[in-house]
Design a protein around this motif. Structure first.
Motif, PDB file in Angstrom:
ATOM      1  N   VAL A  47       0.863  -1.180   0.000  1.00 56.82           N
ATOM      2  CA  VAL A  47       0.000   0.000   0.000  1.00 56.82           C
ATOM      3  C   VAL A  47       0.896   1.226   0.000  1.00 56.82           C
ATOM      4  O   VAL A  47       1.570   1.517   0.993  1.00 56.82           O
ATOM      5  CB  VAL A  47      -0.937   0.010   1.226  1.00 56.82           C
ATOM      6  CG1 VAL A  47      -1.805   1.274   1.201  1.00 56.82           C
ATOM      7  CG2 VAL A  47      -1.807  -1.235   1.253  1.00 56.82           C
ATOM      8  N   SER A  48       0.925   1.924  -1.114  1.00 59.25           N
ATOM      9  CA  SER A  48       1.791   3.095  -1.224  1.00 59.25           C
ATOM     10  C   SER A  48       1.457   3.837  -2.506  1.00 59.25           C
ATOM     11  O   SER A  48       1.229   3.207  -3.543  1.00 59.25           O
ATOM     12  CB  SER A  48       3.263   2.670  -1.248  1.00 59.25           C
ATOM     13  OG  SER A  48       4.109   3.795  -1.373  1.00 59.25           O
ATOM     14  N   PRO A  49       1.422   5.176  -2.477  1.00 59.73           N
ATOM     15  CA  PRO A  49       1.148   5.925  -3.704  1.00 59.73           C
ATOM     16  C   PRO A  49       2.311   5.883  -4.687  1.00 59.73           C
ATOM     17  O   PRO A  49       2.134   6.167  -5.873  1.00 59.73           O
ATOM     18  CB  PRO A  49       0.899   7.355  -3.200  1.00 59.73           C
ATOM     19  CG  PRO A  49       1.569   7.420  -1.868  1.00 59.73           C
ATOM     20  CD  PRO A  49       1.504   6.051  -1.282  1.00 59.73           C
ATOM     21  N   SER A  50       3.517   5.537  -4.218  1.00 56.99           N
ATOM     22  CA  SER A  50       4.683   5.482  -5.103  1.00 56.99           C
ATOM     23  C   SER A  50       5.606   4.372  -4.626  1.00 56.99           C
ATOM     24  O   SER A  50       5.443   3.833  -3.528  1.00 56.99           O
ATOM     25  CB  SER A  50       5.427   6.827  -5.102  1.00 56.99           C
ATOM     26  OG  SER A  50       5.898   7.135  -3.798  1.00 56.99           O
ATOM     27  N   ALA A  51       6.576   4.046  -5.461  1.00 58.91           N
ATOM     28  CA  ALA A  51       7.507   2.981  -5.110  1.00 58.91           C
ATOM     29  C   ALA A  51       8.803   3.175  -5.880  1.00 58.91           C
ATOM     30  O   ALA A  51       8.834   3.842  -6.928  1.00 58.91           O
ATOM     31  CB  ALA A  51       6.911   1.607  -5.423  1.00 58.91           C
ATOM     32  N   THR A  52       9.877   2.587  -5.367  1.00 59.00           N
ATOM     33  CA  THR A  52      11.132   2.627  -6.108  1.00 59.00           C
ATOM     34  C   THR A  52      10.995   1.764  -7.360  1.00 59.00           C
ATOM     35  O   THR A  52      10.091   0.939  -7.482  1.00 59.00           O
ATOM     36  CB  THR A  52      12.295   2.089  -5.253  1.00 59.00           C
ATOM     37  OG1 THR A  52      12.114   0.684  -5.041  1.00 59.00           O
ATOM     38  CG2 THR A  52      12.386   2.800  -3.918  1.00 59.00           C
ATOM     39  N   ALA A  53      11.927   1.943  -8.277  1.00 60.78           N
ATOM     40  CA  ALA A  53      11.881   1.176  -9.527  1.00 60.78           C
ATOM     41  C   ALA A  53      11.963  -0.327  -9.257  1.00 60.78           C
ATOM     42  O   ALA A  53      11.292  -1.126  -9.912  1.00 60.78           O
ATOM     43  CB  ALA A  53      13.022   1.615 -10.449  1.00 60.78           C
ATOM     44  N   SER A  54      12.767  -0.721  -8.267  1.00 64.83           N
ATOM     45  CA  SER A  54      12.908  -2.147  -7.961  1.00 64.83           C
ATOM     46  C   SER A  54      11.619  -2.722  -7.388  1.00 64.83           C
ATOM     47  O   SER A  54      11.211  -3.832  -7.727  1.00 64.83           O
ATOM     48  CB  SER A  54      14.056  -2.365  -6.978  1.00 64.83           C
ATOM     49  OG  SER A  54      15.292  -2.025  -7.569  1.00 64.83           O
ATOM     50  N   VAL A  55      10.969  -1.968  -6.513  1.00 65.65           N
ATOM     51  CA  VAL A  55       9.701  -2.427  -5.943  1.00 65.65           C
ATOM     52  C   VAL A  55       8.632  -2.487  -7.034  1.00 65.65           C
ATOM     53  O   VAL A  55       7.833  -3.429  -7.089  1.00 65.65           O
ATOM     54  CB  VAL A  55       9.267  -1.509  -4.789  1.00 65.65           C
ATOM     55  CG1 VAL A  55       7.861  -1.856  -4.305  1.00 65.65           C
ATOM     56  CG2 VAL A  55      10.266  -1.605  -3.630  1.00 65.65           C
ATOM     57  N   GLU A  56       8.620  -1.499  -7.902  1.00 71.96           N
ATOM     58  CA  GLU A  56       7.650  -1.505  -9.001  1.00 71.96           C
ATOM     59  C   GLU A  56       7.847  -2.730  -9.889  1.00 71.96           C
ATOM     60  O   GLU A  56       6.875  -3.337 -10.360  1.00 71.96           O
ATOM     61  CB  GLU A  56       7.790  -0.224  -9.821  1.00 71.96           C
ATOM     62  CG  GLU A  56       6.737  -0.091 -10.910  1.00 71.96           C
ATOM     63  CD  GLU A  56       6.739   1.275 -11.583  1.00 71.96           C
ATOM     64  OE1 GLU A  56       5.926   1.472 -12.505  1.00 71.96           O
ATOM     65  OE2 GLU A  56       7.542   2.136 -11.165  1.00 71.96           O
ATOM     66  N   ALA A  57       9.101  -3.117 -10.091  1.00 68.29           N
ATOM     67  CA  ALA A  57       9.378  -4.304 -10.905  1.00 68.29           C
ATOM     68  C   ALA A  57       8.815  -5.558 -10.239  1.00 68.29           C
ATOM     69  O   ALA A  57       8.330  -6.466 -10.926  1.00 68.29           O
ATOM     70  CB  ALA A  57      10.878  -4.450 -11.122  1.00 68.29           C
ATOM     71  N   MET A  58       8.850  -5.615  -8.909  1.00 68.11           N
ATOM     72  CA  MET A  58       8.274  -6.766  -8.198  1.00 68.11           C
ATOM     73  C   MET A  58       6.763  -6.844  -8.443  1.00 68.11           C
ATOM     74  O   MET A  58       6.202  -7.933  -8.575  1.00 68.11           O
ATOM     75  CB  MET A  58       8.570  -6.667  -6.698  1.00 68.11           C
ATOM     76  CG  MET A  58      10.038  -6.724  -6.336  1.00 68.11           C
ATOM     77  SD  MET A  58      10.293  -6.483  -4.544  1.00 68.11           S
ATOM     78  CE  MET A  58      12.013  -5.987  -4.510  1.00 68.11           C
ATOM     79  N   ALA A  59       6.138  -5.688  -8.489  1.00 70.00           N
ATOM     80  CA  ALA A  59       4.700  -5.669  -8.768  1.00 70.00           C
ATOM     81  C   ALA A  59       4.423  -6.047 -10.223  1.00 70.00           C
ATOM     82  O   ALA A  59       3.484  -6.796 -10.518  1.00 70.00           O
ATOM     83  CB  ALA A  59       4.125  -4.286  -8.456  1.00 70.00           C
ATOM     84  N   ASP A  60       5.247  -5.541 -11.128  1.00 70.06           N
ATOM     85  CA  ASP A  60       5.048  -5.834 -12.550  1.00 70.06           C
ATOM     86  C   ASP A  60       5.168  -7.325 -12.846  1.00 70.06           C
ATOM     87  O   ASP A  60       4.503  -7.851 -13.753  1.00 70.06           O
ATOM     88  CB  ASP A  60       6.058  -5.054 -13.393  1.00 70.06           C
ATOM     89  CG  ASP A  60       5.772  -3.561 -13.403  1.00 70.06           C
ATOM     90  OD1 ASP A  60       4.642  -3.162 -13.056  1.00 70.06           O
ATOM     91  OD2 ASP A  60       6.701  -2.791 -13.741  1.00 70.06           O
ATOM     92  N   THR A  61       6.036  -8.017 -12.108  1.00 70.56           N
ATOM     93  CA  THR A  61       6.225  -9.448 -12.346  1.00 70.56           C
ATOM     94  C   THR A  61       5.273 -10.317 -11.534  1.00 70.56           C
ATOM     95  O   THR A  61       5.338 -11.547 -11.609  1.00 70.56           O
ATOM     96  CB  THR A  61       7.671  -9.856 -12.009  1.00 70.56           C
ATOM     97  OG1 THR A  61       7.966  -9.510 -10.650  1.00 70.56           O
ATOM     98  CG2 THR A  61       8.656  -9.160 -12.930  1.00 70.56           C
ATOM     99  N   GLY A  62       4.386  -9.676 -10.760  1.00 71.63           N
ATOM    100  CA  GLY A  62       3.384 -10.428 -10.018  1.00 71.63           C
ATOM    101  C   GLY A  62       3.864 -10.998  -8.699  1.00 71.63           C
ATOM    102  O   GLY A  62       3.154 -11.797  -8.072  1.00 71.63           O
TER     103      GLY A  62
END
Length: 417
Positions: A47-62
């Protein structure tokens, strides 16, 4: 929690596989902690309005689910564990209140005393997880925890904390790449297996300094001094590996560089397999890359070389046993790295020039790379044969041919310690 609690924390291992975990905040703390939660099999919601690029990649890969908004009351419903790590102090406080109300174990990155759980300094080695929490009269000391963890994990990895009479390693052989020569450049796994060995059969080019650290009961055999009798040298080494393994010993075949880079590792693995003997291969850092790097030479460099080729120079270009297409190598624009080629470099240089390589092509010879005796001799393809003789270059040496030799000539500096 109370503002300060002198009671020690109760250590426990959380089994989070398939269980809901909520992380509030997508910054650097989440980036560090999420991989371990993912490895634990947790069902993670960020739960966060933003994230680092590495964290975003974790979300992108499911690997995690990301709800791109601020924390709201109720986000911790049915949650087993919460990590509160946002930059919004009010949101962190509110999440902590919900965690207390719902009896959810909660870690706070910004206020450890307001948390109901603390994250220990953790490390892993061969199936063992080390978790360390230290406290003082003034509260937690994370830096001390990390230092203690590092000391324990290092001891487990290099074998200094191993208890030989409790060792569970089964008899067999490990083909261990020892790296280019500096004992610090052997892999962690290689060093641990070396510490657990009953017998070590070592090459001349392996990291010899490590042998002095072995316990007195370990039998160390110099592969160059195995009595060959009616055997060829390699056959005798194979037989020694087989005999010691069949005697119920844990055997390490310690090689220089990587076992499968001109190391005859596959021949040994095949001989062991034919006898039904378990064999573990531990890759090593190859001198073909590490030694040039230690001398300040990148084997590839943007705008200079897009490829590098590693070649054995143990037979001359005109030798009928040679499998190398020197004409094809001469046409390449990248870097050529030669191993075992000191006494053949004159003939090799002539062959490359005859096939069209410029005599002005830079060449560097790095003798005993990564060790205290390392030295570098520079030349060109046209004069390298004479330079080897004049400078008395001796094996082991790695030879680099190509424009990368001129890149960063003065950038390499030895590190202290």
């Amino acid at each position: 929690m109370a503002e300060h609690d002198d009671h020690p924390a109760y250590p426990v291992g959380l089994r989070l596989n398939g269980r809901r975990v909520v992380v509030v905040g997508g910054g650097q703390v989440a980036q560090r902690r999420l991989p371990a939660l993912i490895a634990a099999g947790a069902d993670i919601t960020l739960v966060s309005p933003s994230a680092t690029a590495s964290v975003e990649a974790m979300a992108d890969t499911g690997e995690i689910r990301w709800e791109r908004r601020r924390y709201q009351d109720g986000d911790l419903a049915d949650t087993w564990y919460a990590l509160i790590a946002s930059s919004d102090a009010a949101a962190n406080d509110a999440a902590s209140v919900e965690a207390e109300r719902t009896r959810t174990w909660c870690v706070r990155s910004d206020d450890a005393e307001a948390a109901t759980a603390w994250t220990p300094a953790t490390g892993r080695s061969e199936g063992i997880t080390v978790a360390v929490l230290t406290t003082t009269s003034q509260g937690r000391d994370p830096r001390h925890s990390a230092a203690v963890r590092d000391a324990i994990v290092e001891g487990l990895r290099d074998g200094t904390l191993a208890a030989p009479h409790h060792r569970t390693r089964a008899p067999g052989v490990a083909l261990v790449g020892g790296g280019p020569g500096d004992p610090d450049l052997i892999t962690v796994r290689g060093r641990r297996l070396l510490a657990e060995a009953d017998v070590v059969i070592a090459d001349r080019l392996g990291p010899r300094d490590l042998l002095d650290e072995l316990p007195p009961h370990v039998e160390v055999i110099d592969a160059a001094k195995i009595p060959y009798g009616r055997f060829m040298a390699q056959e005798a080494i194979n037989q020694a590996l087989i005999d010691h393994a069949k005697a119920g010993k844990s055997v390490v075949r310690l090689k220089g560089g990587d076992p499968f880079v001109f190391g005859r590792g596959m021949e040994e693995a095949q001989a062991l397999a034919a006898e039904g003997i378990a064999c573990t291969v531990v890759p090593g850092i190859s001198s073909s890359i590490s030694v040039p790097g230690a001398a300040g030479i990148p084997v590839t460099h943007r705008g200079v070389a897009h490829e590098f080729t590693v070649v054995s120079g143990h037979v001359a270009p005109d030798d009928p046993r040679s499998l190398v297409d020197w004409g094809a190598l001469a046409r390449l624009r990248g870097t050529l790295v030669l191993l075992m080629a000191v006494d053949k470099i004159g003939a090799i240089a002539q062959a490359l020039i005859a096939h069209g390589k410029s005599p002005d092509t830079p060449v560097a010879l790095v003798q005993e790379g990564t060790t205290a005796a390392q030295r570098r001799v520079d030349a060109t393809l046209g004069n390298v044969g004479e330079r080897v003789v004049a400078e008395e270059v001796r094996p082991p040496a790695v030879i680099v041919i190509g424009d990368v030799v001129a890149v960063g000539t003065d950038t390499a500096r030895p590190l202290e310690g």
